[in-house]
Design a protein around this motif. Structure first.
Motif, PDB file in Angstrom:
ATOM      1  N   GLY A  66      35.178  -0.988 156.913  1.00 16.75           N
ATOM      2  CA  GLY A  66      36.266  -1.371 156.032  1.00 16.75           C
ATOM      3  C   GLY A  66      35.592  -1.370 154.662  1.00 16.75           C
ATOM      4  N   SER A  67      33.537  -2.581 155.423  1.00 18.17           N
ATOM      5  CA  SER A  67      32.812  -3.533 153.998  1.00 18.17           C
ATOM      6  C   SER A  67      33.115  -2.538 152.439  1.00 18.17           C
ATOM      7  N   ALA A  68      32.493  -2.936 151.837  1.00 25.74           N
ATOM      8  CA  ALA A  68      32.440  -3.002 150.569  1.00 25.74           C
ATOM      9  C   ALA A  68      31.632  -2.354 150.808  1.00 25.74           C
ATOM     10  N   ALA A  69      30.216  -3.013 150.938  1.00 27.68           N
ATOM     11  CA  ALA A  69      28.529  -2.644 150.317  1.00 27.68           C
ATOM     12  C   ALA A  69      28.481  -1.681 151.698  1.00 27.68           C
ATOM     13  N   TRP A  97      36.378  -4.723 157.899  1.00 30.75           N
ATOM     14  CA  TRP A  97      35.276  -4.996 157.258  1.00 30.75           C
ATOM     15  C   TRP A  97      34.623  -5.807 158.127  1.00 30.75           C
ATOM     16  N   GLY A  98      33.243  -6.252 157.896  1.00 34.22           N
ATOM     17  CA  GLY A  98      32.319  -7.705 158.431  1.00 34.22           C
ATOM     18  C   GLY A  98      31.412  -7.858 158.126  1.00 34.22           C
ATOM     19  N   TYR A  99      31.028  -7.473 156.837  1.00 35.95           N
ATOM     20  CA  TYR A  99      29.565  -7.237 156.484  1.00 35.95           C
ATOM     21  C   TYR A  99      29.544  -7.510 154.868  1.00 35.95           C
ATOM     22  N   PRO A 110      40.279  -8.553 158.587  1.00 37.73           N
ATOM     23  CA  PRO A 110      41.214  -7.170 158.232  1.00 37.73           C
ATOM     24  C   PRO A 110      41.031  -7.177 157.308  1.00 37.73           C
ATOM     25  N   MET A 111      41.567  -6.111 156.543  1.00 36.54           N
ATOM     26  CA  MET A 111      41.354  -5.700 155.514  1.00 36.54           C
ATOM     27  C   MET A 111      42.784  -6.181 155.244  1.00 36.54           C
ATOM     28  N   SER A 117      40.983  -0.171 148.848  1.00 41.08           N
ATOM     29  CA  SER A 117      40.491  -0.890 150.230  1.00 41.08           C
ATOM     30  C   SER A 117      40.962   0.804 151.470  1.00 41.08           C
ATOM     31  N   HIS A 120      38.776   3.501 150.116  1.00 42.98           N
ATOM     32  CA  HIS A 120      37.095   3.250 150.809  1.00 42.98           C
ATOM     33  C   HIS A 120      37.203   3.477 152.145  1.00 42.98           C
TER      34      HIS A 120
ATOM     35  N   LEU B   3      37.565  -5.497 146.281  1.00 41.32           N
ATOM     36  CA  LEU B   3      37.465  -4.992 147.694  1.00 41.32           C
ATOM     37  C   LEU B   3      36.012  -5.926 148.231  1.00 41.32           C
ATOM     38  N   ARG B   4      34.697  -5.820 146.988  1.00 45.19           N
ATOM     39  CA  ARG B   4      33.738  -6.515 147.214  1.00 45.19           C
ATOM     40  C   ARG B   4      33.743  -7.886 146.775  1.00 45.19           C
ATOM     41  N   LEU B   6      36.119  -9.983 146.526  1.00 45.86           N
ATOM     42  CA  LEU B   6      36.920 -10.652 147.948  1.00 45.86           C
ATOM     43  C   LEU B   6      36.351 -10.811 148.814  1.00 45.86           C
ATOM     44  N   GLN B   7      35.704  -9.579 149.714  1.00 43.84           N
ATOM     45  CA  GLN B   7      34.407  -9.973 151.119  1.00 43.84           C
ATOM     46  C   GLN B   7      33.877 -10.873 151.227  1.00 43.84           C
ATOM     47  N   GLU B   8      33.341 -10.439 149.624  1.00 42.89           N
ATOM     48  CA  GLU B   8      32.161 -11.733 149.427  1.00 42.89           C
ATOM     49  C   GLU B   8      32.405 -13.383 149.354  1.00 42.89           C
ATOM     50  N   PHE B  10      34.856 -14.579 151.658  1.00 41.43           N
ATOM     51  CA  PHE B  10      36.093 -14.303 152.098  1.00 41.43           C
ATOM     52  C   PHE B  10      34.109 -14.852 153.210  1.00 41.43           C
ATOM     53  N   VAL B  11      33.410 -14.048 152.997  1.00 37.92           N
ATOM     54  CA  VAL B  11      31.948 -14.351 153.978  1.00 37.92           C
ATOM     55  C   VAL B  11      31.077 -15.938 153.219  1.00 37.92           C
ATOM     56  N   TYR B  40      37.959 -18.171 161.454  1.00 37.52           N
ATOM     57  CA  TYR B  40      37.763 -16.635 161.535  1.00 37.52           C
ATOM     58  C   TYR B  40      36.238 -17.966 161.688  1.00 37.52           C
TER      59      TYR B  40
END
Lengths: 271, 265
Positions: A66-69, A97-99, A110-111, A117, A120, B3-4, B6-8, B10-11, B40
């Motif tokens: 689920g990572s966007a990368a 996701w994780g990356y 969690p997504m 998403s 994706h 999504l991208r 949000l994930q960036e 988050f990390v 986390y």
């Protein structure tokens, strides 16, 4: 290959030698795919020998679909190589996701459950299934937060993923229970919302009850026996989804092999 | 938030960097966003630290739990995991410790880390076929010097000015970690696959240079010269017998295309 009929356990490095010597009475073994990505050596050899005696499933914890990368092509290639080498009855990954931004958390994050998403993740699952030439099973993860932008409930999101990607589901009953407690939903209602035929495997594990600022939060630790509430939920899951292969997961504070065998036998008694 | 994004965010928050993730988290009816994120963050740090300790048990023991925690945290900030397989995180650890401890009293920790990483690499390297001794015997004497005898993938060489092998052995079951003087070097170490395990052997400087030259793709003649440079009395025939006996040499069919030297056919 044929699906296992009795409950399995996770294959963990400290048990490798003993498993090969004793061939314990369990239905199958699940291997974390990444632990067998080496080009050669004892771990891969062990998995190959275990495979000669038991059905084996490959369970990925690092592909972070689920990572966007961009998808890690090298990781995918190693998974495909391992799948060809071992011939597992199932290949599974997580709805997570994780990356991001060049860093991997090596966690099952969690997504956000949005249309974006979902599209994706469905594309990524499709890429994985195309690379392997087979259906994969996607597992629901435990979580300690939800996102303000969520457009789906968890079960609806899984059902939509199945519909869009054609994947199967690995239903982790412990994770359903943990999330039901953490986020306030009814696990039976969750089960009803999943397409029954899509659940192809079930996971069981132990978790911890933490208190944070007076609030109870269930933490998915895989470091203890399955709790009574999760055993009860497992019985309901069997009633709804049928006798699909089950597995007891135990990763941290790993007990003697016999403890895992006993947990698997307890699951078989519920069947 | 896409999504991208949000994930960036988050990390970034997990790495204690400025982040707008808190506003994207639904924390109604329970712990607040920061407390949820901290679960986390704890997982991220503990998972990395445990994986590092699994790959470098002797460095972890030398540090003790508190210092190792600090060291793992610093290392993770500088060299975060880049892939979904945690086994790779240890690759730059020895270099990081070399820089971290420089010429201080813990300078030798870096070489212990290098030993543990070499051990890990040997354990995970490809199972390539070994050299058939008969093929070697069939080579005419005048062609020996131009031969390229590659080492198998599961062979590593490690040189250190410190007594790293003694330190490593002292931390194995039955050893006495207090008994070793790190300054009692140098060490010339050979690591190779033995059955299902990894064998570590202390070897002489000339043997070391000989094998190092072969591993770097040198011809048999060049490797002989490298051994001689380390020890004028270097017995190349004995060194070759030892290499063959330990199964260090690769099947040339699997090591083709390695330069101008003659390959055994």
């Amino acid at each position: 290959m044929l699906e296992p009929t009795r409950c399995g356990i996770g294959l963990r490095a400290p048990h490798h030698q003993e498993v090969l010597e004793r061939l314990p009475p369990v239905g199958w073994f699940e291997a974390h795919s990444e632990n067998y990505f080496a080009d050669g050596g004892a771990a891969v050899d062990t998995l190959q020998r275990v495979r000669e005696h038991y059905p084996v499933a490959l369970h990925g914890v690092g592909l972070a679909l689920g990572s966007a990368a961009p998808l890690d092509r090298e990781h995918l290639a190693k998974l495909v190589r391992l799948e060809r080498h071992i011939g597992p009855w199932a290949v599974s990954e997580h709805v997570c996701w994780g990356y991001a931004g060049g860093r991997h958390t090596n966690d099952l994050l969690p997504m956000p459950r949005t249309q974006e998403s979902l599209r994706h993740l469905a594309v990524r699952v499709g890429e994985l299934q195309d690379a392997l030439g087979r259906q994969v099973l996607l597992e629901n993860v435990s979580s300690y937060l939800e996102f303000a932008a969520d457009e789906f409930g968890e079960a609806e999101y899984l059902a939509a993923l199945v519909a869009e990607s054609g994947c199967g589901l690995l239903l982790d009953v412990n994770n359903v229970y943990v999330n039901a407690r953490n986020h306030g939903f009814d696990p039976q209602d969750y089960f009803r919302r999943l397409p029954a035929g899509a659940v192809r495997e079930i996971h069981l594990a132990g978790h911890e009850v933490a208190r944070i600022d007076g609030h109870e939060l269930r933490i998915d630790t895989h470091d203890r026996p399955v709790c009574d509430a999760v055993w009860a939920l497992y019985a309901s899951a069997r009633a709804r989804f049928g006798p699909v292969p089950a597995l007891v997961e135990w990763d941290a504070a790993l007990p003697p092999l016999d403890t895992l065998v006993a947990e698997a036998q307890r699951a078989d008694a519920i069947a | 938030m896409r999504l991208r994004e949000l994930q960036e965010a988050f990390v970034a928050a997990l790495y204690d960097e400025p982040s707008s993730i808190a506003q994207a988290i639904d924390a109604r009816g329970g712990p607040d966003a920061a407390q949820r994120l901290s679960i986390y963050r704890t997982n991220l740090q503990a998972g990395f630290r445990h994986a590092l300790a699994l790959g470098f048990p002797v460095v972890a023991a030398l540090c003790g739990p508190d210092f190792f925690r600090t060291l793992a945290r610093e290392y993770q900030q500088r060299h975060p995991s880049r892939c979904g397989d945690l086994h790779g995180i240890g690759a730059p650890f020895a270099a990081h410790l070399r820089e971290r401890f420089a010429d201080g009293p813990h300078a030798w920790f870096a070489d212990v880390a290098a030993l543990e990483w070499a051990r890990e690499e040997v354990a995970r390297a490809a199972d390539a076929p070994g050299l058939d001794v008969e093929a070697l015997r069939a080579v005419p004497a005048e062609e020996l010097a131009g031969l390229r005898l590659a080492l198998r993938p599961a062979v590593r060489l490690l040189a250190s000015r410190w007594a790293v092998f003694d330190i490593w052995r002292a931390h194995q079951p039955g050893g006495d970690p207090g008994s070793v003087d790190p300054g009692g070097g140098p060490t010339w170490l050979l690591l190779h696959r033995a059955g299902r395990g990894v064998a570590l052997e202390s070897i002489g400087a000339a043997d070391y240079r000989f094998l190092e030259s072969l591993q770097a793709g040198g011809t048999f003649g060049e490797a002989f010269d490298a051994g001689l440079a380390a020890d004028g009395g270097f017995d190349v025939a004995a060194a070759l017998r030892r290499a063959v006996g330990r199964g260090l040499l690769a099947d040339p069919q699997a090591a083709s295309g390695n330069g101008a030297g003659r390959a055994i056919t």
